[in-house]
Design a protein around this motif. Structure first.
Motif, short mmCIF file in Angstrom:
data_model
loop_
_atom_site.label_atom_id
_atom_site.label_comp_id
_atom_site.label_asym_id
_atom_site.label_seq_id
_atom_site.Cartn_x
_atom_site.Cartn_y
_atom_site.Cartn_z
N ASP A 15 6.82 0.47 -7.89
CA ASP A 15 6.23 1.58 -8.44
C ASP A 15 4.83 1.66 -8.17
OD1 ASP A 15 8.59 1.75 -9.31
OD2 ASP A 15 8.22 1.07 -11.46
N CYS A 16 4.23 2.56 -7.75
CA CYS A 16 2.79 2.98 -7.74
C CYS A 16 2.31 3.57 -8.90
CB CYS A 16 2.64 3.96 -6.49
SG CYS A 16 0.85 4.51 -6.36
N PRO A 17 1.12 3.26 -9.34
CA PRO A 17 0.42 3.66 -10.53
C PRO A 17 -0.23 4.98 -10.41
CG PRO A 17 -0.83 1.96 -9.80
CD PRO A 17 0.18 1.93 -8.87
N CYS A 18 -0.68 5.09 -9.15
CA CYS A 18 -1.60 6.32 -9.15
C CYS A 18 -0.94 7.81 -9.46
CB CYS A 18 -2.24 6.26 -7.82
SG CYS A 18 -3.41 4.99 -7.63
N HIS A 19 0.10 7.89 -8.62
CA HIS A 19 0.91 9.53 -8.96
C HIS A 19 2.40 9.28 -9.10
CE1 HIS A 19 -2.74 9.68 -6.00
NE2 HIS A 19 -2.96 10.79 -6.87
N GLY A 20 2.81 8.07 -9.10
CA GLY A 20 4.27 7.96 -9.74
C GLY A 20 5.26 7.85 -8.69
N SER A 21 4.76 7.38 -7.46
CA SER A 21 6.11 7.30 -6.37
C SER A 21 6.67 5.85 -6.76
CB SER A 21 5.14 7.05 -5.12
OG SER A 21 4.74 8.47 -4.52
N LYS A 22 7.94 5.79 -6.29
CA LYS A 22 8.71 4.77 -6.39
C LYS A 22 9.38 4.57 -5.16
CE LYS A 22 9.50 5.66 -11.51
NZ LYS A 22 9.68 4.17 -12.30
N GLY A 41 8.83 10.77 -5.37
CA GLY A 41 7.68 11.19 -4.62
C GLY A 41 6.51 11.06 -5.80
N PRO A 42 5.43 11.49 -5.43
CA PRO A 42 5.48 12.39 -4.24
C PRO A 42 5.09 11.54 -2.91
CG PRO A 42 2.93 11.74 -5.36
CD PRO A 42 4.46 11.18 -6.00
N ALA A 43 5.26 10.41 -2.63
CA ALA A 43 5.21 9.84 -1.28
C ALA A 43 6.48 10.44 -0.69
CB ALA A 43 5.21 8.15 -1.52
N ILE A 74 0.82 -1.26 0.06
CA ILE A 74 -0.05 0.14 -0.03
C ILE A 74 0.90 1.19 -0.12
CG2 ILE A 74 -1.73 1.35 1.12
CD1 ILE A 74 -2.65 -1.53 0.00
N CYS A 75 0.73 1.91 -1.16
CA CYS A 75 1.35 3.25 -1.26
C CYS A 75 1.38 4.30 0.01
CB CYS A 75 1.28 3.83 -2.44
SG CYS A 75 2.16 5.61 -2.89
N THR A 76 2.33 4.83 0.46
CA THR A 76 2.33 5.48 1.50
C THR A 76 1.74 6.94 1.32
OG1 THR A 76 4.73 6.26 1.51
CG2 THR A 76 3.90 4.75 3.02
N HIS A 77 1.54 7.18 -0.03
CA HIS A 77 1.00 8.49 -0.43
C HIS A 77 -0.23 8.90 -0.28
CE1 HIS A 77 -0.21 11.46 -3.81
NE2 HIS A 77 0.45 12.21 -2.87
N GLU A 78 -1.36 8.06 -1.08
CA GLU A 78 -2.65 7.95 -0.89
C GLU A 78 -3.26 6.72 -0.93
OE1 GLU A 78 -4.39 11.18 -3.49
OE2 GLU A 78 -3.49 12.63 -2.44
N GLY A 79 -2.65 5.68 -0.67
CA GLY A 79 -3.03 4.26 -0.56
C GLY A 79 -3.29 3.40 -1.45
N CYS A 80 -2.90 3.84 -2.77
CA CYS A 80 -3.04 2.98 -3.94
C CYS A 80 -2.28 1.71 -3.71
CB CYS A 80 -2.51 3.52 -5.11
SG CYS A 80 -3.57 4.76 -5.61
N THR A 81 -2.59 0.59 -4.42
CA THR A 81 -1.76 -0.70 -4.27
C THR A 81 -0.54 -0.51 -5.48
OG1 THR A 81 -3.72 -1.95 -3.49
CG2 THR A 81 -1.78 -3.26 -4.52
#
Ligand code: FES
Length: 147
Positions: free
Chosen positions: A108-115, A126-128, A91-98
């Protein structure tokens, strides 16, 4: 006289013993729900040699330098170096996407590009702002288990 007196004493003692015994019986009958339950309700026994946790995957399924996402369990297992296995929350620490992909040393998170780095879950892009929390796993033979 002495024999009869002794017999009465024995009979009286026997009756008293039975009375006490019956009190104990009726007492335990009434309280069977409370007195016996704690022992009966004790947690199931676990054999001392049983492996800890539940099986998640095989070590052969985790690529060296990469990892694999287990969406149902919400866990990412990585192998930064050969034979070194790590696990993190998926679970991404930015906004909770898987998180959706493990490639080029990052998760990699698909929602806003965090790695996040496969070695320690730290933020590579970021943005996480916070790393992926570590999950506890054990490796027993070829089996990776979640504790
Ligand atoms: Fe993952 Fe925003 S929720 S980058």
């Amino acid at each position: 006289m002495t024999n009869s007196s002794t017999r009465r004493t024995v009979l009286a003692t026997g009756v008293a013993t039975l009375a006490v015994g019956c009190m104990g019986c009726s007492n335990s009958g009434k309280s069977s729900g409370s007195a016996a339950s704690p022992t009966a309700a004790a947690s199931p026994t676990k054999s001392p040699g049983a492996p800890a946790g539940r099986a998640l995957t095989s070590t052969a399924d985790i690529p060296v330098g990469g990892g694999k996402i287990f969406k149902v369990q919400k866990i990412v297992v990585t192998q930064p170096k050969k034979g070194e296995f790590k696990a993190f929350s998926a679970i991404c620490t930015h906004e909770g996407c898987t998180v959706a992909r493990v490639a080029d040393g990052t998760i990699d998170c698909p929602c806003h590009g965090s790695k996040f780095r496969v070695a320690d879950g730290s933020v590579a892009h970021g943005p996480a702002m916070k790393p992926l929390p570590a999950k506890h796993i054990t490796v027993e033979g070829n089996s990776i288990r979640v504790v």
